[in-house]
Scaffold this active site. Structure first.
Site, PDB file in Angstrom:
ATOM      1  N   SER A 173       0.845  -1.194   0.000  1.00 53.00           N
ATOM      2  CA  SER A 173       0.000   0.000   0.000  1.00 53.00           C
ATOM      3  C   SER A 173       0.887   1.254   0.000  1.00 53.00           C
ATOM      4  O   SER A 173       1.765   1.384  -0.851  1.00 53.00           O
ATOM      5  CB  SER A 173      -0.952  -0.058   1.206  1.00 53.00           C
ATOM      6  OG  SER A 173      -1.904   0.960   1.154  1.00 53.00           O
ATOM      7  N   HIS A 179      -8.181  -4.893  -0.050  1.00 51.12           N
ATOM      8  CA  HIS A 179      -6.883  -4.251   0.145  1.00 51.12           C
ATOM      9  C   HIS A 179      -6.139  -4.832   1.347  1.00 51.12           C
ATOM     10  O   HIS A 179      -4.911  -4.960   1.334  1.00 51.12           O
ATOM     11  CB  HIS A 179      -7.093  -2.748   0.326  1.00 51.12           C
ATOM     12  CG  HIS A 179      -5.829  -1.947   0.343  1.00 51.12           C
ATOM     13  ND1 HIS A 179      -4.964  -1.908  -0.721  1.00 51.12           N
ATOM     14  CD2 HIS A 179      -5.280  -1.161   1.300  1.00 51.12           C
ATOM     15  CE1 HIS A 179      -3.935  -1.132  -0.415  1.00 51.12           C
ATOM     16  NE2 HIS A 179      -4.097  -0.660   0.801  1.00 51.12           N
ATOM     17  N   ASP A 235      -9.091  -6.231  -4.368  1.00 51.80           N
ATOM     18  CA  ASP A 235      -8.682  -4.930  -3.835  1.00 51.80           C
ATOM     19  C   ASP A 235      -9.269  -3.832  -4.719  1.00 51.80           C
ATOM     20  O   ASP A 235      -8.841  -3.653  -5.851  1.00 51.80           O
ATOM     21  CB  ASP A 235      -7.147  -4.859  -3.821  1.00 51.80           C
ATOM     22  CG  ASP A 235      -6.622  -3.556  -3.210  1.00 51.80           C
ATOM     23  OD1 ASP A 235      -7.425  -2.638  -2.952  1.00 51.80           O
ATOM     24  OD2 ASP A 235      -5.396  -3.479  -2.995  1.00 51.80           O
TER      25      ASP A 235
END
Lengths: 382, 382
Positions: free
Chosen positions: A151, A353, A320
């Site tokens: 991320s 995610h 995601d």
């Protein structure tokens, strides 16, 4: 495959000012970090792990007398784990502006003798990377075997490969994106508005008033949390289950909690608002929004990656929707346009995610295999 | 194809208490409504339009001396328009709990002599439909040619076909869903938390304090608004454009507005918070959350639709991620399981959930053709 055991954070103080992308400078600062494993003689086995929004330098292991204090990537980093601390010397660094130890808005501003608050400068991914590089200098690490992150951590890894092409052999970018979309920015701005309009925010100087904008932080976290989970996963875990289903399967007809998902999100929001700092949240969402290495190259990501030297592992997760596989493929394509060596894995995983933090055999095996390759290269070179 | 011209709202007062699903009752209430076109002699050409979250009885036409006051579905309803007021007698009704004229939380609670505020009962889609049916009774309409709505309005149309199977020939359900998902509920609860934790909400009784929880409403609207737009559409309209791009294409390095999308969303949020009522917002999100006709049939939607008699037009939009085409297909499948006549259109349109309000030739043509069919049936019957 064992646990890394008891770990302790360390602090490194920097007296030299850090010039920031904004033009401002941090005159004096501390970075908190942890290390796991042993740096080898030629210092070629160091791995830097960059953290995402609400994480820290505490990547793996436990703190003494705190059995619930496992690091945020303890499933990934440790003896015999995918990032094997029997082979690699792993470093976690807490980013500037954080609320977990490195210099942040709750610390004393030497210019005023009061907490920085709103005066803490807006920091960027590139600023964090620059500070991490200074820490690496101090630790005597010229070149990392790998810089790795998921991320926002993946953005830092990518920025490392652009800013310091000679200083990493491998760049591992997981569940990330080369830049936020309008929708990503929009969700961040909702979170910011929730904090900024909380009367307890006090224009960022709430420390002095002995208050905390908990309501704003709670709403900010709730909206963020929704974007970390996949729609399907939420449907499966919560669906329309009522919280009181067992005793009384009825709607309550008020604005309290009817559904499990409400209970879960409010609880997560409350918990978060008790330990996280509102200014840190603002700073981190801005760092996310601003990251866009292609920007100074007319939007051309391939151009931005032209001077990179690393080899890459890029990984994304099918469900995601925050940073979808499409966004990772943009990175891969720009790297291939530069004839970089890239391994790309699109992992079919249900957890949205958040998958980058979770146990998943295929995911772990891919990272494990990649690090075995890195270890193999080191042997060859030796 | 002309405009419907100047229209005026009407009020219908009901002295009989309305028993609500919650067990509570509204003892005395008013419904605001508008009508367009002419009811024919046998009263067979009436069309009821049900409104969604922030709309009202003002479906089409303009108010005198207010050229910007076009109804929310003015592109759909009017002379020669898809719902042709030269042929149909169209009714728009404002739902109970709204802030646009029908009895709502800002009106005087006869029990206390003060505004209802938090004492206004939680109303459901079914309660709205029950009230609409009483209005139809007063207007002498036994059976509608069609009941029609988009989003939350589509839920009302679907509920009509379940609650009053004999009272509508056609049921038109656009961009809707048979029930909210966990993710839908989660976004609604973020909005509610933003309002409920705004200190100016005053537990719902802000009217007496001369304040309005504008910050909470603003955040609520911002998060809602994101779910109305498609990711692609947002990327195309806003992308990462900076608001000050023309004069100075630089980041501002503060928590003000950098990106166009922030400017747009904050503006929309501010505007909304100036005219919408916070209690109404809470009530409407709850009505959305609670809608689930399959619930009292063990989750079996086909069973819930067993006694329906209407023919259906169901339409969805490809980029709607709030109520995706998949959710419309659930309705279609449950209807087909009951051998109902269903026309289903999945419209490839870029504008996400909002598409149901927007001009789109394919969409408009589908609705037009469907209403021509309805008009044709009426001639046959005559």
């Amino acid at each position: 495959m064992g646990s890394i055991g008891i770990v302790s954070p360390q602090a490194m103080h920097f007296a030299e000012p850090l010039r920031l992308r904004s033009g401002a400078a941090l005159g004096d600062y501390t970075l908190m970090y942890e290390t796991y494993g042993t740096l080898n003689a030629d210092k070629s086995n160091a791995v830097l792990i960059c953290h995402a929004l609400n994480a820290s330098h505490h990547v793996a292991g436990h703190y003494a007398d705190q059995p619930k204090s496992a690091g945020w990537w303890d499933n990934m980093v440790g003896p015999g784990k995918p990032v094997d601390t029997d082979r690699f010397f792993v470093i976690g660094v807490n980013n500037l502006g954080s609320c977990f130890g490195s210099t942040g808005p709750m610390h004393t501003n030497p210019a005023t003798g009061k907490p920085y608050g709103a005066a803490f400068p807006v920091v960027t991914v590139e600023d964090w990377v620059a500070a991490q590089a200074l820490l690496a200098d101090r630790l005597g690490i010229e070149r990392f075997a790998a810089v790795m992150g998921g991320s926002l951590g993946g953005m830092q890894a990518l920025a490392w490969s652009i800013m310091f092409p000679e200083r990493l052999r491998h760049c591992i970018v997981i569940a990330s994106t080369p830049k936020l979309s309008a929708q990503n920015i929009a969700f961040n701005d909702v979170a910011r508005q929730a904090i900024l309009t909380d009367p307890d925010y006090r224009r960022g100087d709430f420390y002095e008033h002995g208050v905390v904008p908990k309501n704003g932080l709670k709403v900010a976290r709730m909206v963020g949390h929704i974007t970390y989970l996949s729609n399907d996963d939420m449907a499966e875990k919560f669906g329309r289950k009522l919280r009181n289903a067992a005793e009384n399967n009825e709607y309550k007809f008020d604005f309290g909690i009817d559904f499990e998902i409400e209970s879960y999100l409010r609880y997560q929001g409350d918990k978060f608002s008790e330990y996280f700092d509102a200014n840190t949240y603002l700073l981190i969402t801005k760092a996310l929004d601003y990251f866009d290495p292609a920007r100074e190259h007319g939007g051309n990501l391939a151009k931005a990656l032209e001077n990179t030297r690393a080899q890459y592992l890029v990984a994304s997760f099918s469900t995601d929707w925050r940073f979808s596989p499409e966004r990772s493929r943009e990175i891969v394509e720009a790297l291939l346009a530069n004839r970089r060596k890239v391994t790309y894995a699109e992992i079919d995983a249900p957890h949205g995610h958040d998958a980058f933090l979770l146990e998943d055999a295929r995911y772990m095996n891919i990272v494990r295999a990649y690090f075995e390759r890195i270890a193999g290269e080191q042997k060859e070179a030796a």
